[in-house]
Design a protein around this motif. Structure first.
Motif, PDB file in Angstrom:
ATOM      1  N   TRP A 202       0.847  -1.200   0.000  1.00  0.00           N
ATOM      2  CA  TRP A 202       0.000   0.000   0.000  1.00  0.00           C
ATOM      3  C   TRP A 202       0.872   1.236   0.000  1.00  0.00           C
ATOM      4  O   TRP A 202       1.852   1.323   0.734  1.00  0.00           O
ATOM      5  CB  TRP A 202      -0.887   0.044   1.252  1.00  0.00           C
ATOM      6  N   ASP A 205      -2.748   5.129  -0.147  1.00  0.00           N
ATOM      7  CA  ASP A 205      -4.082   4.551  -0.373  1.00  0.00           C
ATOM      8  C   ASP A 205      -4.218   3.843  -1.717  1.00  0.00           C
ATOM      9  O   ASP A 205      -5.323   3.624  -2.205  1.00  0.00           O
ATOM     10  CB  ASP A 205      -5.176   5.622  -0.245  1.00  0.00           C
ATOM     11  N   LEU A 207      -3.164   0.323  -3.670  1.00  0.00           N
ATOM     12  CA  LEU A 207      -2.657  -1.027  -3.424  1.00  0.00           C
ATOM     13  C   LEU A 207      -2.028  -1.583  -4.697  1.00  0.00           C
ATOM     14  O   LEU A 207      -2.658  -1.612  -5.755  1.00  0.00           O
ATOM     15  CB  LEU A 207      -3.801  -1.960  -2.995  1.00  0.00           C
ATOM     16  N   LEU A 227     -11.922  -5.570  -0.229  1.00  0.00           N
ATOM     17  CA  LEU A 227     -11.299  -4.607   0.673  1.00  0.00           C
ATOM     18  C   LEU A 227     -12.047  -3.282   0.727  1.00  0.00           C
ATOM     19  O   LEU A 227     -11.673  -2.383   1.488  1.00  0.00           O
ATOM     20  CB  LEU A 227      -9.835  -4.372   0.267  1.00  0.00           C
ATOM     21  N   VAL A 229     -12.356  -0.913  -1.630  1.00  0.00           N
ATOM     22  CA  VAL A 229     -11.675   0.245  -2.218  1.00  0.00           C
ATOM     23  C   VAL A 229     -12.076   0.358  -3.683  1.00  0.00           C
ATOM     24  O   VAL A 229     -12.527  -0.620  -4.303  1.00  0.00           O
ATOM     25  CB  VAL A 229     -10.130   0.147  -2.106  1.00  0.00           C
ATOM     26  N   ARG A 263      -2.667  -3.441   4.886  1.00  0.00           N
ATOM     27  CA  ARG A 263      -3.361  -2.177   5.188  1.00  0.00           C
ATOM     28  C   ARG A 263      -3.391  -1.935   6.696  1.00  0.00           C
ATOM     29  O   ARG A 263      -3.119  -0.848   7.174  1.00  0.00           O
ATOM     30  CB  ARG A 263      -4.771  -2.217   4.599  1.00  0.00           C
ATOM     31  N   THR A 264      -3.713  -2.994   7.435  1.00  0.00           N
ATOM     32  CA  THR A 264      -3.818  -2.857   8.890  1.00  0.00           C
ATOM     33  C   THR A 264      -2.468  -2.553   9.536  1.00  0.00           C
ATOM     34  O   THR A 264      -2.380  -1.730  10.448  1.00  0.00           O
ATOM     35  CB  THR A 264      -4.398  -4.155   9.486  1.00  0.00           C
ATOM     36  N   GLY A 266       0.242  -1.362   8.038  1.00  0.00           N
ATOM     37  CA  GLY A 266       0.948  -0.226   7.474  1.00  0.00           C
ATOM     38  C   GLY A 266       2.294  -0.565   6.879  1.00  0.00           C
ATOM     39  O   GLY A 266       3.197   0.261   6.855  1.00  0.00           O
TER      40      GLY A 266
END
Lengths: 742, 325
Positions: A202, A205, A207, A227, A229, A263-264, A266
């Motif tokens: 990522w 924002d 991916l 997800l 998005v 994502r979680t 980072g």
């Protein structure tokens, strides 16, 4: 504009343009992408087949060195169930509930600084289950089999009966000769050389997902939906795929969890499945049990074909084997055809597409039954097939666009030396080896999908040809280069190909043996469009030597623009006007020709086997395969594909099968030491011949597709040869030595 | 894999000292079994002692026979002229083992000590008496096509996996074992244990002891010897049945014979009663088959491996008749 040799039989045979990259380790597969600060995920799998997870003890794992997070149904990564398109390979999303639907299901993800830390921490996690007894045996489940409704757009139970015939059994009863057999084969696994792998990155924002896939666009849509998005914020990159065979079409648990975990946390997350995990985290081919009953006249004319099948399906959904509808439906002319497909839903990992889904199993049953009929009639098996060659698609009365199955048999018989055969079983004994020969048909429909290709003339003198398709090791990198070369009249080494990236020209990908047939025609259209753009630039740009010449007076010729009295190379033109490149995208799609003809590839296999008279092991001596697949774009990679398909069939015939424990649902041989695939020593000389008749009713290229047809019928040809060698008919695959010991 | 201490031994003495009582310690040679099983969490040594620098090399002969250093690699021994000329059965057993990559790494001593290939032993989510004594044996009622029919117990039915050991047992080979308490030579046939109630005890190696060499007694007529390995595919697979045979054939009569079978027993299975029946016999297939029937008199087949009762007899017949030529 050069003609793309449309309709002409090709003789091109070039090396893989990506060959050097592959043999030097330069080709980067998904797991080779080394994202900065990447963490490593290791999947936790269920150790029971059916039940509910009561609790999971992750404390020790969380304390283990390097561990960043342990995700479980009790500490899940959020995934969305809605959205389209959605091509997850099972009916549920991982970690969103505590249900266990089969042994080896993903129930967690351990993320750590290194792969080893994640793996070792995973070994410290224990799960406590409320266990229920699973149903895992196809034979045991047959009494509760269900009707799947429709199969390939037709009813699962289909009758194509002659006027005045009430049932297929009536037609069988009035046949002069009948044979009937029940054929079975176990669940099977794709076992691609490259295990499934994902690297999720990522940034701002956005991916980027490095994920070995047959379809970057399907993966993109699925990941974006799961997800939550926008699809525009996801990019899927997959330039090299180490074998797909249908198992890299659907999206499995690992890219979903990797993307969500990245994502979680980072930071980038890489998840590479172990070989053992690929057996249950990804798809398989249904176990199948079939009964084929044939009725014929004494002269070999088929009167009735009755083909019934039970295929395993998973409670998690999936793509089950459709054996009768993909083979007996249309392979031979018969006055009466009856198909009956049932499914048996089991607590096993989901089946998915697997090379020649339906045809692989269906042809084993049908083509073995035909051999049994030939023996019963005392008729040559080749003559029997020629006698029943279908010239129109049964029940639809549309002709084939281009069908030469008869020629496959005649050419193959000559190349193989079939006429030297003594039809009597066990008639050829050489020392301690019983020698036999067998034959069978291959069949696979020609598929074509909408596809776009971009062609870009570059100021450096090369032309870029690109599309978001995939190369599974099949040769698409090279096919694009060959077709670009032909369309543009330039040497192959001036074509720069690119594929396997969702940002390239739209393309659904590589499956259904349709990649070349779909993408190929778009190359010529894109080349034409790009050369038109080039001419437009040449006549309008004031620094162009052709400035002011009427566009109608300029034509493209082998990299040059030609006007009366003048000729200029595109590179010189682009340099003169200081433009880096001129490009255009061309798109093609199937048209109204679909419906007017049937489009199918065919083939004939001949093989010689030896069976040891003492210890029973079957060994292949040689195989001849003749393919009617339309025009062949690159003979070299095409031959490799057919050889690969034939070897796939050798595995089906002699070696492969999951050992699913009926009581536990556990696959007892989920590794490559015990799930046996052919090794080099098992592969005999394989003589491949292409008829190379262009099928221009199908597409302007005349190419149909050869990814799967080579597999179809191989197992039957081998089984038929084993019968000829030994006098023993083995109807249960794989044909292993224990079944041949007398 | 669990964290472990790692030490490199330069001398035999260092290795033995490092290993100490042996508890929780493992020697590392080629690593093809140990590292594999550590990754699977099946073996969890607290300490690994690398012995690859020890001078346990060389293939030599003297009056007592052929000596093979325990750290010789399988691939090297398979092509060694002394082995291929005098003991073809050893060369063939080695070259039909595993894969080229594994043979390049695996040592002779490690080969003889390799753990079983039973899928339940290798999967820590299932019980296994060998891995966790008393936990049970799912192979007996599970997938057991590859399992043993000879020497099994209610505790364990795993097949001994080594091809080399079958050839060596046929040739009456012995292993030299060195420990803190001294050196001893043990016949390989006596070295391996039957599973009985203690399948976790596979051999007579004492804690901390190290195999340093293998000795094969001189046997002139072993020049006529062969290893026949029967399996589903033609490479990279364990034997469904195998036979190691050496034949002293004179004037068409078997004067003497050595015979052991693999792929069917819980240890390499020497067949003295078949050897006895064959002596003085002309090696015709029917006569050999009758003699070979003695091999399976005590066989205990399972649900999926009943065929091995026939297969091992046929393997013996084929190996012997081919060798008699």
């Amino acid at each position: 504009m050069q003609s793309a040799a449309q309709g002409a039989a090709r003789t091109v045979s070039v090396n893989r343009v990506d060959g050097r990259l592959k043999v030097t380790g330069g080709a980067r597969y998904s797991a080779d992408h080394l994202a900065e600060r990447a963490a490593h995920g290791y999947l936790l799998l269920s150790t029971v087949a059916l039940g509910t997870i009561r609790s999971m003890d992750v404390a020790a794992a969380q304390r283990a060195p390097g561990v960043l997070a342990v995700f479980t149904p009790f500490h899940p990564l959020k995934l969305n169930g809605g959205g389209n398109p959605f091509s997850v390979g099972h009916s549920w999303l991982p970690l969103q509930d505590a249900e266990v639907r089969y042994h080896g299901q993903a129930i967690g993800l351990v993320v750590a600084e290194t792969f080893e830390q994640a793996r070792d921490a995973a070994a410290l996690v224990s799960a406590d289950y409320d266990v229920r007894p699973p149903a895992a045996s196809l034979p045991d489940g047959i009494p509760r089999a269900t009707d799947p409704g429709r199969v390939n757009g037709e009813p699962a139970v289909l009758n194509l009966l002659a006027d005045g015939v009430g049932t297929i059994d009536e037609a069988l009863a009035s046949s002069e000769v009948t044979v009937s057999g029940t054929y079975s084969q176990p669940m099977k696994h794709h076992s691609a050389m490259e295990p499934h792998a994902t690297v999720a990155v990522w940034q701002d924002d956005q991916l980027t997902l490095y994920n070995g896939t047959q379809s970057a666009s399907l993966t993109l849509g699925t990941i974006a939906a799961a997800l939550g998005v926008e699809p525009a914020r996801v990019r899927v990159i997959s330039p090299h795929v180490g074998g797909g065979f249908g198992n890299k079409i659907a999206t499995w648990a690992h890219p979903l969890l990797a993307a969500a975990a990245a994502r979680t946390l980072g930071r980038p997350v890489k998840v590479v499945l172990t070989r053992e995990q690929t057996f249950t985290v990804t798809g398989n081919r249904s176990a199948v049990r079939q009964t084929v009953t044939l009725g014929a006249r004494r002269d070999g004319t088929l009167v009735a074909v009755k083909h019934q099948a039970y295929s395993s399906q998973s409670t998690s959904g999936g793509i089950f084997e459709t054996s009768p509808h993909t083979t007996s439906r249309y392979l031979y002319r018969a006055e009466n055809i009856h198909l009956d497909q049932k499914i048996v839903t089991l607590d096993v990992p989901p089946p998915t597409w697997m090379r020649a889904p339906g045809q692989e199993s269906g042809s084993f049953a049908l083509e073995t039954a035909l051999d049994e009929l030939a023996v019963e009639l005392g008729m040559d098996p080749v003559a029997l097939r020629l006698r029943n060659d279908a010239t129109v698609y049964p029940g639809r009365n549309v002709p084939w666009s281009s069908k030469h199955l008869d020629e496959c048999y005649r050419v193959g018989a000559r190349r193989f030396g079939w006429d030297r055969r003594d039809p009597a079983p066990r008639s050829d004994v050489r020392g301690e080896w019983l020698v036999g020969t067998g034959t069978a048909s291959a069949v696979y429909p020609a598929e074509r999908f909408p596809a776009s290709v971009k062609v870009r003339f570059q100021a450096d003198g090369d032309v870029a040809v690109s599309s978001a398709t995939a190369d599974l090791g099949t040769g698409m990198w090279t096919v694009l280069a060959v077709l670009g070369s032909e369309a543009l009249g330039l040497p192959v080494d001036r074509i720069r190909t690119d594929l396997g990236d969702s940002t390239l020209a739209a393309n659904i990908g590589a499956f259904g043996s349709g990649a070349t047939a779909s993408t190929g025609p778009a190359v010529a259209v894109a080349a034409e469009a790009a050369s038109t753009e080039l001419i437009k630039l040449a006549v309008t740009h004031e620094r162009s030597p052709l400035h002011g010449v009427p566009a109608a007076d300029v034509r493209y010729d082998r990299g040059d623009l030609v006007a009366p009295g003048r000729r200029i190379g595109f590179a010189a033109l682009l340099q003169a006007v200081d433009v880096a490149g001129v490009e255009a995208t061309g798109s093609t799609a199937p048209g109204p020709e679909h419906g007017q003809h049937a489009f199918t590839s065919f083939g004939a296999h001949f093989c010689e086997v030896r069976v040891n008279r003492w210890t029973g092991e079957p060994r292949l001596a040689r195989i001849t395969t003749v393919i009617d697949g339309g025009a062949i774009v690159n003979a070299k990679t095409a031959r490799s594909q057919i050889i690969g398909g034939v070897i796939f069939g050798i595995g089906q015939a002699l070696l492969e099968g999951a050992q699913v424990e009926p009581a536990t649902g556990r696959i007892a041989n989920a590794n490559l030491a015990e799930y046996l695939l052919p090794v080099n020593a098992d592969v005999p000389p394989i003589d491949v011949h292409f008829l190379n008749h262009p099928d221009t009713l199908f597409n302007p290229l005349g190419a149909r597709g050869i990814g799967e047809v080579g597999t179809v019928g191989v197992a039957a040809a081998i089984g038929n040869a084993i019968h000829h060698a030994t006098g023993r008919r083995i109807r249960d695959l794989p044909i292993t030595l224990d079944k041949l010991l007398d | 894999m669990r964290a472990f201490d790692f030490a490199v031994a330069e001398t035999l003495g260092q290795a033995l000292t490092r290993a100490g009582s042996g508890a929780g310690s493992a020697y590392l040679a080629g690593g093809t079994t140990l590292v594999d099983l550590m990754k699977l969490d099946v073996m969890t040594p607290r300490q690994v002692v690398d012995i690859n620098r020890l001078p346990l090399r060389g293939v030599t002969t003297d009056r007592s026979g052929l000596h093979i250093g325990a750290l010789e690699r399988m691939s090297d021994v398979a092509v060694h002229p002394l082995v291929t000329a005098r003991y073809p059965v050893i060369a063939q057993a080695l070259s039909r083992s595993a894969s080229p990559q594994l043979r390049n790494m695996a040592s002779i001593g490690g080969n003889l000590l390799q753990r079983v290939r039973c899928g339940y032993f290798r999967d820590t989510s299932t019980p296994c008496n060998k891995r966790e004594p008393g936990s049970g044996c799912p192979a007996i009622g599970g997938e057991n096509r590859g399992h043993a029919i000879l020497g099994t117990s209610d505790s364990c039915v795993a097949t001994h996996p080594s091809d080399l050991a079958v050839a060596l047992v046929a040739l009456d080979a012995s292993v030299r074992l060195v420990g803190r308490d001294g050196t001893r030579d043990v016949r390989l046939a006596d070295f391996y244990r039957l599973p009985g109630d203690t399948p976790q005890l596979e051999h007579d190696l004492r804690p901390g002891e190290l195999v340093t060499r293998v000795t094969v007694p001189e046997l002139a007529w072993a020049r006529r010897s062969a290893y026949l390995k029967i399996r589903d595919r033609q490479s990279y697979e364990f034997a469904l049945a195998s036979a190691a045979v050496a034949l002293d054939l004179r004037d068409g009569v078997i004067r003497d014979v050595r015979l052991a079978v693999g792929g069917v027993g819980t240890r390499p299975w020497r067949l003295p009663e078949v050897e006895e029946a064959l002596r003085g016999m002309s090696p015709r297939p029917d006569a050999v088959e009758a003699a070979a029937a003695r091999a399976v008199a005590d066989a205990r087949p399972l649900a999926h491996n009943r065929f091995k009762v026939t297969l091992v007899r046929r393997t013996i017949v084929r190996a012997l008749t081919n060798l008699a030529g």
